[in-house]
Design a protein around this motif. Structure first.
Motif, PDB file in Angstrom:
ATOM      1  N   UNK A  27      -3.623  25.917  42.229  1.00  0.00           N
ATOM      2  CA  UNK A  27      -3.462  25.845  40.781  1.00  0.00           C
ATOM      3  C   UNK A  27      -3.391  24.380  40.377  1.00  0.00           C
ATOM      4  N   UNK A  28      -4.030  24.066  39.275  1.00  0.00           N
ATOM      5  CA  UNK A  28      -3.916  22.712  38.756  1.00  0.00           C
ATOM      6  C   UNK A  28      -5.248  22.010  38.649  1.00  0.00           C
ATOM      7  N   UNK A  29      -5.724  21.827  37.424  1.00  0.00           N
ATOM      8  CA  UNK A  29      -6.909  21.024  37.188  1.00  0.00           C
ATOM      9  C   UNK A  29      -8.176  21.782  36.891  1.00  0.00           C
ATOM     10  N   UNK A  30      -8.268  23.058  37.285  1.00  0.00           N
ATOM     11  CA  UNK A  30      -9.496  23.811  37.042  1.00  0.00           C
ATOM     12  C   UNK A  30      -9.751  23.949  35.543  1.00  0.00           C
ATOM     13  N   UNK A  31     -10.958  23.562  35.122  1.00  0.00           N
ATOM     14  CA  UNK A  31     -11.292  23.674  33.705  1.00  0.00           C
ATOM     15  C   UNK A  31     -12.744  24.107  33.462  1.00  0.00           C
ATOM     16  N   UNK A  32     -13.626  24.027  34.460  1.00  0.00           N
ATOM     17  CA  UNK A  32     -15.024  24.363  34.210  1.00  0.00           C
ATOM     18  C   UNK A  32     -15.454  25.583  35.027  1.00  0.00           C
ATOM     19  N   UNK A  33     -16.269  26.413  34.390  1.00  0.00           N
ATOM     20  CA  UNK A  33     -16.774  27.642  34.991  1.00  0.00           C
ATOM     21  C   UNK A  33     -17.586  27.339  36.251  1.00  0.00           C
ATOM     22  N   UNK A  34     -18.465  26.358  36.178  1.00  0.00           N
ATOM     23  CA  UNK A  34     -19.331  26.042  37.317  1.00  0.00           C
ATOM     24  C   UNK A  34     -18.532  25.577  38.523  1.00  0.00           C
ATOM     25  N   UNK A  35     -17.511  24.746  38.280  1.00  0.00           N
ATOM     26  CA  UNK A  35     -16.726  24.248  39.402  1.00  0.00           C
ATOM     27  C   UNK A  35     -15.920  25.376  40.052  1.00  0.00           C
ATOM     28  N   UNK A  36     -15.343  26.257  39.244  1.00  0.00           N
ATOM     29  CA  UNK A  36     -14.614  27.405  39.803  1.00  0.00           C
ATOM     30  C   UNK A  36     -15.519  28.217  40.718  1.00  0.00           C
ATOM     31  N   UNK A  37     -16.732  28.484  40.274  1.00  0.00           N
ATOM     32  CA  UNK A  37     -17.668  29.255  41.087  1.00  0.00           C
ATOM     33  C   UNK A  37     -18.108  28.489  42.328  1.00  0.00           C
ATOM     34  N   UNK A  38     -18.214  27.179  42.204  1.00  0.00           N
ATOM     35  CA  UNK A  38     -18.615  26.361  43.347  1.00  0.00           C
ATOM     36  C   UNK A  38     -17.610  26.451  44.488  1.00  0.00           C
ATOM     37  N   UNK A  39     -16.319  26.275  44.168  1.00  0.00           N
ATOM     38  CA  UNK A  39     -15.315  26.281  45.240  1.00  0.00           C
ATOM     39  C   UNK A  39     -15.117  27.683  45.808  1.00  0.00           C
ATOM     40  N   UNK A  40     -15.312  28.703  44.978  1.00  0.00           N
ATOM     41  CA  UNK A  40     -15.228  30.072  45.479  1.00  0.00           C
ATOM     42  C   UNK A  40     -16.414  30.381  46.401  1.00  0.00           C
ATOM     43  N   UNK A  41     -17.603  29.999  45.980  1.00  0.00           N
ATOM     44  CA  UNK A  41     -18.793  30.241  46.788  1.00  0.00           C
ATOM     45  C   UNK A  41     -18.726  29.502  48.118  1.00  0.00           C
ATOM     46  N   UNK A  42     -18.178  28.284  48.103  1.00  0.00           N
ATOM     47  CA  UNK A  42     -18.057  27.488  49.325  1.00  0.00           C
ATOM     48  C   UNK A  42     -16.940  27.969  50.238  1.00  0.00           C
ATOM     49  N   UNK A  48      -2.409  29.012  27.713  1.00  0.00           N
ATOM     50  CA  UNK A  48      -1.730  28.696  26.457  1.00  0.00           C
ATOM     51  C   UNK A  48      -2.727  28.076  25.479  1.00  0.00           C
ATOM     52  N   UNK A  49      -3.349  26.994  25.898  1.00  0.00           N
ATOM     53  CA  UNK A  49      -4.213  26.251  24.976  1.00  0.00           C
ATOM     54  C   UNK A  49      -5.545  26.942  24.736  1.00  0.00           C
ATOM     55  N   UNK A  50      -5.980  27.781  25.657  1.00  0.00           N
ATOM     56  CA  UNK A  50      -7.280  28.451  25.542  1.00  0.00           C
ATOM     57  C   UNK A  50      -7.149  29.963  25.674  1.00  0.00           C
ATOM     58  N   UNK A  51      -6.047  30.508  25.213  1.00  0.00           N
ATOM     59  CA  UNK A  51      -5.780  31.933  25.398  1.00  0.00           C
ATOM     60  C   UNK A  51      -6.942  32.804  24.929  1.00  0.00           C
ATOM     61  N   UNK A  52      -7.498  32.490  23.779  1.00  0.00           N
ATOM     62  CA  UNK A  52      -8.554  33.331  23.212  1.00  0.00           C
ATOM     63  C   UNK A  52      -9.918  33.069  23.847  1.00  0.00           C
ATOM     64  N   UNK A  53     -10.001  32.081  24.733  1.00  0.00           N
ATOM     65  CA  UNK A  53     -11.273  31.746  25.385  1.00  0.00           C
ATOM     66  C   UNK A  53     -11.385  32.285  26.806  1.00  0.00           C
ATOM     67  N   UNK A  54     -10.294  32.801  27.364  1.00  0.00           N
ATOM     68  CA  UNK A  54     -10.287  33.174  28.780  1.00  0.00           C
ATOM     69  C   UNK A  54     -11.306  34.271  29.076  1.00  0.00           C
ATOM     70  N   UNK A  55     -11.401  35.273  28.233  1.00  0.00           N
ATOM     71  CA  UNK A  55     -12.354  36.364  28.468  1.00  0.00           C
ATOM     72  C   UNK A  55     -13.778  35.833  28.519  1.00  0.00           C
ATOM     73  N   UNK A  56     -14.121  34.969  27.563  1.00  0.00           N
ATOM     74  CA  UNK A  56     -15.462  34.390  27.530  1.00  0.00           C
ATOM     75  C   UNK A  56     -15.695  33.490  28.745  1.00  0.00           C
ATOM     76  N   UNK A  57     -14.671  32.791  29.191  1.00  0.00           N
ATOM     77  CA  UNK A  57     -14.777  31.946  30.382  1.00  0.00           C
ATOM     78  C   UNK A  57     -15.099  32.805  31.604  1.00  0.00           C
ATOM     79  N   UNK A  58     -14.416  33.919  31.750  1.00  0.00           N
ATOM     80  CA  UNK A  58     -14.664  34.817  32.877  1.00  0.00           C
ATOM     81  C   UNK A  58     -16.100  35.329  32.880  1.00  0.00           C
ATOM     82  N   UNK A  59     -16.648  35.540  31.697  1.00  0.00           N
ATOM     83  CA  UNK A  59     -18.013  36.051  31.575  1.00  0.00           C
ATOM     84  C   UNK A  59     -19.068  34.961  31.674  1.00  0.00           C
ATOM     85  N   UNK A  60     -18.647  33.702  31.713  1.00  0.00           N
ATOM     86  CA  UNK A  60     -19.589  32.604  31.762  1.00  0.00           C
ATOM     87  C   UNK A  60     -20.087  32.155  30.409  1.00  0.00           C
TER      88      UNK A  60
END
Length: 405
Positions: free
Chosen positions: A300-315, A328-340
């Motif tokens: 936990x700590x620092x993750x902010x971009x969809x591509x990077x999250x997928x990169x470290x998971x894929x690796x 907190x700051x992006x509560x309403x954006x989390x669903x869209x983030x999960x969907x890309x």
């Protein structure tokens, strides 16, 4: 990758790889029970679609609070309210785990002037913490019993797992560190002895909850302090945890004296430049864990971009992505983030311009937002950094006094 499910060693399945990591809520009632505010907060987080929610500190001993607003799982009579909290937290088919904790010497003076700790090593920060009392054998056994009871209550209430908090300078982390544990008995000295309390608690909790109930551990990669818990020692503990077959290891770092999350992303000399460029604070240490352990891994700590999250998971660098402040700051954006559909989440940083107040300003800002959310209010970004830096001390005092009278 972030939308794929994960099967844990115990057999439980998490529907995707995004985790709302632990953030202290500070909103319990005068009896240390969860409130409607907890239900509102966690229903909103469940609706984001995240696969796993981990609660903020749920303490085992109401004399050793992390915050005067902590929930304490020490009484089965609380079960109706705890059950309501659990039910609202998993309304979207997600897991929700209870983070079980004991603050040890990091219990502030509003709770006690003589907190229990491994040794009488005082935390000196703003005069808020009293000199601790070295724990007796009976005290240690009571802590073990307390963790087991809290896990039993969590499972009975319908929570789907527990996380044993052994990071950030709380009691189990204090036992691990040679800076705060200078005991000469079987609970101190070698790393094997300093790990004994954590490992004993894991074994006893497993006996209580059974083989198919997830048990996670939150562990520091290091304390970032001279004479403290080191990366080398942390890796030794990881090897021990690997043998215990826990279901998830979350890597973190720092203590109250050396905070990792609030300032490393801005000031952190301890963070390599390559790590900062790659977003995640503890990704380099995660690679070292991968080399010696097969445990499912989360940082936990620092993750902010969809591509990077997928990169470290894929690796295969991590199995789960932990996020705190974006919930907190992006509560309403989390669903869209999960969907890309939302490629990046905001990294909101609050600064006073005075180094000694930076961590308390950010801590106060996010604490105020959580309290607002629990009341059904929206995010408010235009808060005074200086007022936020004073908020936690004033709020702790007011909350503590309301429970004493």
């Amino acid at each position: 990758m972030i939308s794929t499910e994960l099967k844990l060693p115990c057999g439980a399945i998490i529907k995707n790889r995004l985790v709302k990591s632990a953030m202290t809520e500070r909103i319990s009632n005068k009896n240390f029970e969860p409130t409607k505010g907890h239900e509102r907060l966690y229903k909103n987080w469940s609706d984001t679609g995240a696969g796993l929610l981990i609660t903020g500190n749920v303490v085992i001993d109401r004399k050793h609070l992390e915050s005067a607003g902590n929930v304490c799982f020490d009484d089965e009579n609380m079960l109706p309210k705890i059950t309501s909290w659990a039910q609202s937290s998993k309304s979207n088919g997600n897991h929700v785990w209870v983070q079980i904790s004991h603050s040890g010497r990091q219990t502030n003076r509003f709770g006690t002037n003589r907190p229990l700790a491994p040794s009488e090593v005082q935390l000196k920060k703003m005069g808020l913490f009293g000199k601790p009392k070295a724990m007796t054998e009976d005290d240690i056994q009571s802590v073990i019993t307390g963790f087991v009871k809290a896990a039993r209550i969590a499972k009975s209430a319908g929570f789907t797992g527990v996380q044993i908090h052994s990071a950030h300078g709380y009691l189990l982390s204090q036992f691990l560190s040679p800076r705060t544990n200078i005991r000469t008995d079987t609970w101190g000295g070698s790393i094997e002895n300093r790990s004994r309390l954590l490992l004993t608690i894991i074994k006893e909790v497993r006996k209580e909850v059974g083989a198919d109930f997830p048990i996670a551990v939150k562990l520091n990669s290091a304390d970032f302090q001279r004479g403290g818990f080191t990366e080398e020692e942390s890796l030794e503990v990881v090897k021990m945890l690997d043998k215990e077959k826990i279901d998830l290891l979350e890597i973190s770092g720092g203590t109250y004296e050396k905070l990792a999350f609030f300032i490393l992303n801005e000031e952190g000399a301890e963070v390599k430049e390559s790590t900062k460029r790659r977003e995640a604070y503890f990704i380099d240490f995660a690679k070292k864990v991968r080399a010696i352990s097969t445990l499912p891994l989360m940082i936990t700590g620092g993750f902010r971009s969809y591509d990077f999250c997928n990169e470290v998971l894929k690796n295969g660098e991590v199995d789960l992505i932990g996020m705190g402040r974006p919930f907190i700051t992006n509560l309403e954006d989390i669903s869209a983030f999960l969907n890309g559909d939302k490629p990046n989440l905001e990294n909101l940083v609050l600064r006073t311009g005075m180094k000694q107040f930076e961590d308390s300003a950010e801590g106060g800002f996010y604490a105020r937002q959580l309290i607002r959310f629990s009341k059904g209010k929206k995010l408010k970004t235009n808060m005074s950094p200086l007022w936020c830096s004073m908020f936690l001390v004033l709020y702790e005092f007011r909350k503590a006094m309301s429970k004493k009278f």
